[in-house]
Design an enzyme around this catalytic site. Structure first.
Site, PDB file in Angstrom:
ATOM      1  N   PHE A 152       4.481 -99.576 -45.418  1.00  0.00           N
ATOM      2  CA  PHE A 152       5.599-100.149 -44.654  1.00  0.00           C
ATOM      3  C   PHE A 152       6.950 -99.612 -45.116  1.00  0.00           C
ATOM      4  O   PHE A 152       7.983-100.193 -44.812  1.00  0.00           O
ATOM      5  CB  PHE A 152       5.582-101.675 -44.772  1.00  0.00           C
ATOM      6  CG  PHE A 152       4.270-102.290 -44.346  1.00  0.00           C
ATOM      7  CD1 PHE A 152       3.956-102.412 -43.000  1.00  0.00           C
ATOM      8  CD2 PHE A 152       3.339-102.708 -45.283  1.00  0.00           C
ATOM      9  CE1 PHE A 152       2.743-102.961 -42.601  1.00  0.00           C
ATOM     10  CE2 PHE A 152       2.117-103.256 -44.899  1.00  0.00           C
ATOM     11  CZ  PHE A 152       1.817-103.386 -43.549  1.00  0.00           C
ATOM     12  N   ASN A 211       5.674-102.532 -36.658  1.00  0.00           N
ATOM     13  CA  ASN A 211       6.626-101.581 -36.063  1.00  0.00           C
ATOM     14  C   ASN A 211       6.969-101.964 -34.624  1.00  0.00           C
ATOM     15  O   ASN A 211       8.106-101.777 -34.179  1.00  0.00           O
ATOM     16  CB  ASN A 211       6.080-100.156 -36.140  1.00  0.00           C
ATOM     17  CG  ASN A 211       6.423 -99.501 -37.475  1.00  0.00           C
ATOM     18  OD1 ASN A 211       7.026-100.139 -38.352  1.00  0.00           O
ATOM     19  ND2 ASN A 211       6.049 -98.245 -37.654  1.00  0.00           N
ATOM     20  N   CYS A 263       8.494 -92.657 -36.556  1.00  0.00           N
ATOM     21  CA  CYS A 263       7.557 -93.790 -36.571  1.00  0.00           C
ATOM     22  C   CYS A 263       7.667 -94.698 -35.355  1.00  0.00           C
ATOM     23  O   CYS A 263       6.765 -94.744 -34.528  1.00  0.00           O
ATOM     24  CB  CYS A 263       7.784 -94.606 -37.847  1.00  0.00           C
ATOM     25  SG  CYS A 263       7.540 -93.606 -39.317  1.00  0.00           S
ATOM     26  N   LYS A 266       6.916 -93.223 -31.629  1.00  0.00           N
ATOM     27  CA  LYS A 266       5.538 -92.757 -31.384  1.00  0.00           C
ATOM     28  C   LYS A 266       4.530 -93.869 -31.645  1.00  0.00           C
ATOM     29  O   LYS A 266       3.475 -93.925 -31.015  1.00  0.00           O
ATOM     30  CB  LYS A 266       5.225 -91.496 -32.178  1.00  0.00           C
ATOM     31  CG  LYS A 266       5.202 -91.623 -33.691  1.00  0.00           C
ATOM     32  CD  LYS A 266       3.814 -91.559 -34.283  1.00  0.00           C
ATOM     33  CE  LYS A 266       3.909 -91.638 -35.800  1.00  0.00           C
ATOM     34  NZ  LYS A 266       2.747 -92.155 -36.464  1.00  0.00           N
ATOM     35  N   LYS A 326      18.831 -91.821 -38.489  1.00  0.00           N
ATOM     36  CA  LYS A 326      19.522 -92.980 -39.068  1.00  0.00           C
ATOM     37  C   LYS A 326      20.233 -92.494 -40.329  1.00  0.00           C
ATOM     38  O   LYS A 326      19.894 -91.414 -40.844  1.00  0.00           O
ATOM     39  CB  LYS A 326      18.541 -94.105 -39.388  1.00  0.00           C
ATOM     40  CG  LYS A 326      17.544 -93.771 -40.491  1.00  0.00           C
ATOM     41  CD  LYS A 326      16.751 -95.001 -40.881  1.00  0.00           C
ATOM     42  CE  LYS A 326      15.863 -94.735 -42.083  1.00  0.00           C
ATOM     43  NZ  LYS A 326      15.095 -95.901 -42.500  1.00  0.00           N
TER      44      LYS A 326
HETATM   45  C1  UGA Z   1      10.133 -97.751 -39.827  1.00  0.00           C
HETATM   46  C2  UGA Z   1       9.839 -99.179 -40.326  1.00  0.00           C
HETATM   47  O1  UGA Z   1      11.071 -99.883 -40.522  1.00  0.00           O
HETATM   48  C3  UGA Z   1       9.067 -99.129 -41.647  1.00  0.00           C
HETATM   49  O2  UGA Z   1       8.733-100.440 -42.055  1.00  0.00           O
HETATM   50  C4  UGA Z   1       7.800 -98.313 -41.427  1.00  0.00           C
HETATM   51  O3  UGA Z   1       7.046 -98.196 -42.610  1.00  0.00           O
HETATM   52  C5  UGA Z   1       8.166 -96.919 -40.947  1.00  0.00           C
HETATM   53  O4  UGA Z   1       8.917 -97.023 -39.725  1.00  0.00           O
HETATM   54  C6  UGA Z   1       6.911 -96.155 -40.717  1.00  0.00           C
HETATM   55  O5  UGA Z   1       6.142 -96.522 -39.819  1.00  0.00           O
HETATM   56  O6  UGA Z   1       6.614 -95.232 -41.491  1.00  0.00           O
HETATM   57  P1  UGA Z   1      11.965 -95.887 -40.470  1.00  0.00           P
HETATM   58  O7  UGA Z   1      11.351 -95.048 -39.391  1.00  0.00           O
HETATM   59  O8  UGA Z   1      12.255 -95.276 -41.807  1.00  0.00           O
HETATM   60  O9  UGA Z   1      10.999 -97.149 -40.795  1.00  0.00           O
HETATM   61  O10 UGA Z   1      13.326 -96.433 -39.882  1.00  0.00           O
HETATM   62  P2  UGA Z   1      14.004 -97.854 -39.620  1.00  0.00           P
HETATM   63  O11 UGA Z   1      14.892 -98.189 -40.738  1.00  0.00           O
HETATM   64  O12 UGA Z   1      12.976 -98.831 -39.205  1.00  0.00           O
HETATM   65  O13 UGA Z   1      14.924 -97.495 -38.374  1.00  0.00           O
HETATM   66  C7  UGA Z   1      14.330 -97.056 -37.150  1.00  0.00           C
HETATM   67  C8  UGA Z   1      15.362 -96.771 -36.098  1.00  0.00           C
HETATM   68  O14 UGA Z   1      15.901 -97.991 -35.605  1.00  0.00           O
HETATM   69  C9  UGA Z   1      16.555 -95.947 -36.546  1.00  0.00           C
HETATM   70  O15 UGA Z   1      16.785 -94.957 -35.553  1.00  0.00           O
HETATM   71  C10 UGA Z   1      17.699 -96.936 -36.623  1.00  0.00           C
HETATM   72  O16 UGA Z   1      18.935 -96.334 -36.364  1.00  0.00           O
HETATM   73  C11 UGA Z   1      17.309 -97.909 -35.517  1.00  0.00           C
HETATM   74  N1  UGA Z   1      17.867 -99.267 -35.691  1.00  0.00           N
HETATM   75  C12 UGA Z   1      17.524-100.022 -36.777  1.00  0.00           C
HETATM   76  C13 UGA Z   1      18.724 -99.807 -34.738  1.00  0.00           C
HETATM   77  O17 UGA Z   1      19.049 -99.137 -33.734  1.00  0.00           O
HETATM   78  N2  UGA Z   1      19.210-101.071 -34.901  1.00  0.00           N
HETATM   79  C14 UGA Z   1      18.877-101.827 -35.966  1.00  0.00           C
HETATM   80  O18 UGA Z   1      19.350-102.976 -36.057  1.00  0.00           O
HETATM   81  C15 UGA Z   1      18.019-101.292 -36.929  1.00  0.00           C
END
Ligand code: UGA
Length: 438
Positions: A152, A211, A263, A266, A326
């Site tokens: 996670f 996710n 992540c 997809k 991000k």
């Molecule tokens: C995500 C999950 O948060 C992890 O728990 C999981 O392990 C991982 O995928 C995975 O499957 O390997 P990650 O892809 O690193 O982690 O990124 P996040 O921090 O979840 O952000 C995802 C996207 O959502 C980013 O583009 C971010 O800018 C966007 N986001 C996030 C928003 O637009 N608004 C928010 O409030 C939060």
């Protein structure tokens, strides 16, 4: 006796897992088919940007607990527990996940496995995959066993999330597999990290359900942003207000350009595809909407940009702040920022892209965009600035240092993080997603 582990696949997940397992004191060998990546890791460096990881990696290589190889036979001989951390990207032209790396790596590993080896899947897979792998293994390596242990971690917080996770989930079919994984994670269990033991399908589903929930939360707040914009309300205030309800919570409620990365996008698509195969398509129909809302933020941002430039991008200087999907990452996979930059470039805009860490990766994906490393230089001639990835330095930047512009300049804050008062005072028009125009 020290546990001996292998980690197969050394991307964000695998390199972090290998380094962190060595940090727990185990003997770890990381395997990758890419010799260049192995060479970099073996020299104690990390081939991507992940804060804190280089230190953990270098420390454990120096201590002799961690090494990397391209040889599956070497890894099989050197370990009794093998973590599968390879990628499961979206298939070209379909929603389903491409599992070739999972099946390929296990096929390469199996002939070399020691008796009684445990193969632990960490990659995100469609529910049912672990059972198929167990059947295969029963035929080719009857004393070996499969377990599923989803990961996670978030990019940007990978080390902290691995060493201090919210929970550990293991899908097992035997007490022995459970005991081995309890032994691996004993230092974390001792710190009261919840340890949940499930069957295979539940463990696989926990990951995609988590996710999907996160993606849904983001698309929910972005749908509210669309309504706010139509009604003249302010999404940032709305999000703050609903977030005080602990049942809702204020995290993952930042409205804006939406989610990207390797992540969330997809995973929700692969989950829909798998549910369809299982005859449970209707249950996940809402995820199609989640995906649509998410992609709509990109189109909406391009349309706002077009409107700011009086209906034409042709020959206009547009600066895009952010290329990574991000902040705190150099990952540009399915980056919303780059998708918007490319759309404006394709419509004739002269697009300059700035990012503190992701420019090299961005240039590999979109070689035709212009990339500038210095922030002030990137902003100097901009008629329109789009804030698309919320790196802290963009918030800290003082727009008055750019001097008075010869013509009206426009800012679109697609992450709702810049201060409208500051930018307006410096002579810019300011628009954000889901907030009143003036
Ligand atoms: C995500 C999950 O948060 C992890 O728990 C999981 O392990 C991982 O995928 C995975 O499957 O390997 P990650 O892809 O690193 O982690 O990124 P996040 O921090 O979840 O952000 C995802 C996207 O959502 C980013 O583009 C971010 O800018 C966007 N986001 C996030 C928003 O637009 N608004 C928010 O409030 C939060």
């Amino acid at each position: 006796m020290t546990l001996r582990l292998s980690v197969i696949g050394t991307g964000y997940l695998g390199a972090t897992h290998a380094a962190c397992m060595a940090e727990l004191g185990y003997e770890v060998i990381g395997v990758d088919i890419d010799p260049a990546k192995v060479e970099i890791l073996q020299s104690g460096r990390v081939p991507f940007y992940e804060p804190g990881l280089p230190e953990v990696l270098a420390r454990n290589i120096a201590a002799g607990r961690l090494r990397f190889t391209t040889s599956m036979a070497e890894a099989a001989a050197a370990a009794d527990i093998h973590f599968i951390c390879v990628g499961t990207p979206q298939q070209a032209g379909a929603n389903a996940a491409d599992l070739s790396q999972v099946f390929g790596s296990i096929q390469a590993l199996t002939p070399h496995l020691r008796a009684g080896a445990l193969v632990v899947g960490k990659s995100t897979v469609p529910v049912g995959t672990a059972a198929v792998l167990a059947e295969q293994l029963a035929l080719t390596a009857p004393t070996a066993e499969v377990a599923w242990n989803p990961e996670f971690l978030r990019e940007g917080f990978a080390v902290a999330d691995t060493l201090n996770p919210d929970r550990l989930v293991v899908g097992v079919r035997s007490q022995r597999a459970e005991d081995l994984l309890r032994e691996v994670y004993a230092p974390l269990i001792a710190q009261d990290v919840p340890f949940l033991v499930t069957d295979f399908p539940t463990a696989e589903l926990v990951k995609v359900a988590a996710n999907s929930f996160l993606a849904t939360k983001i698309s929910f707040i972005n749908a509210m942003a669309e309504v706010c914009e139509a009604a003249g309300a302010d999404i940032t205030q709305l999000a703050e207000a609903i977030g005080y309800d602990p049942r809702i919570g204020n995290r993952f409620l930042a409205a804006g350009l939406g989610f990207g990365g390797g992540c969330l996008p997809k995973d929700i698509r692969a989950f829909m595809a798998r549910a369809g195969e299982l005859g449970a398509e209707e249950a996940l129909a809402f995820l199609r909407e989640v995906d649509q809302i998410n992609l709509r933020q990109r189109t909406h941002t391009v349309n706002l940009a077009l409107a700011a430039l009086d209906g034409s991008f042709a020959g206009k200087n547009v600066t895009v702040l952010g290329a990574a999907f991000k902040p705190d990452s150099d990952d540009v996979r399915d980056s919303p920022a780059l998708a918007v930059a490319a759309a404006i470039h394709n419509a004739g805009g002269k697009v300059v892209v700035h990012d503190p860490k992701a420019l090299a990766n961005a240039a590999r994906v979109y070689p035709t965009l212009t990339y500038v490393e210095d922030l002030a230089e990137a902003l100097a001639d901009a008629e329109l600035v789009l804030h698309l990835t919320e790196w802290p330095e963009y918030r800290e930047f003082d727009p008055t240092t750019l001097g008075s512009p010869p013509r009206q300049r426009h800012l679109i804050d697609a992450r709702n993080r810049l201060d409208p008062v500051v930018w307006r005072a410096a002579g810019w028009t300011y628009r954000a997603l889901g907030r009143p125009t003036a």
